[in-house]
Design a protein around this motif. Structure first.
Motif, short mmCIF file in Angstrom:
data_model
loop_
_atom_site.label_atom_id
_atom_site.label_comp_id
_atom_site.label_asym_id
_atom_site.label_seq_id
_atom_site.Cartn_x
_atom_site.Cartn_y
_atom_site.Cartn_z
N ASN A 32 -6.30 -0.15 1.01
CA ASN A 32 -4.95 0.25 0.62
C ASN A 32 -4.39 -0.70 -0.43
N VAL A 33 -3.94 -1.87 0.00
CA VAL A 33 -3.31 -2.83 -0.90
C VAL A 33 -4.19 -4.07 -1.05
N ILE A 50 0.41 -7.95 -6.24
CA ILE A 50 -0.24 -6.95 -5.40
C ILE A 50 -0.50 -5.69 -6.23
N THR A 52 -1.63 -1.47 -5.39
CA THR A 52 -1.93 -0.44 -4.41
C THR A 52 -3.16 0.34 -4.82
#
Length: 120
Positions: A32-33, A50, A52
């Motif tokens: 996911n991240v 970050i 995604t």
């Protein structure tokens, strides 16, 4: 069974550049991240950037315009391109992945950390 392997840390002069890489391996269902964190002596670990699964990104204020996070989904790899490095960027940088492995619930996994030192 899941591993995040980092590379690319080193010693650079102010204004220099480095590119960090982090490759995830193992029986992974989905990622996911992905993110990069850093920690310097006497300071708590902080989020640097970050990204995604869809490519949306966020950055800590002090690195905006200088650092770029990206990922290669086919290779399960995340990168951090660091330009215009400053002495205050000196820290141990850690890769983190929020992912699901076969037989497990979604969890966070950490890389081993890599030292980035910026000095005159």
């Amino acid at each position: 069974q899941v591993q995040l392997v980092e590379s690319g840390g080193g010693l650079v002069q102010p204004g220099g550049s480095l590119r960090l890489s982090c490759a995830a391996s193992g029986r992974i269902v989905s990622i996911n991240v992905m993110g990069w964190y850093r920690q310097s002596p006497g300071k708590e670990r902080e989020l640097v950037a970050i990204i995604t699964s869809g490519g949306s990104t966020n950055y800590e204020e002090s690195v905006k315009g200088r650092f770029t996070i990206s990922r290669d989904n086919a290779k399960n790899t995340v990168y951090l391109q660091m330009n215009s490095l400053k002495p205050e960027d000196t820290a141990v940088y850690y890769c983190n992945g929020r992912l699901t492995a076969y037989g497990s619930v979604q969890s966070s996994y950490w890389g081993q950390g890599t030292q980035v030192t910026v000095y005159s």
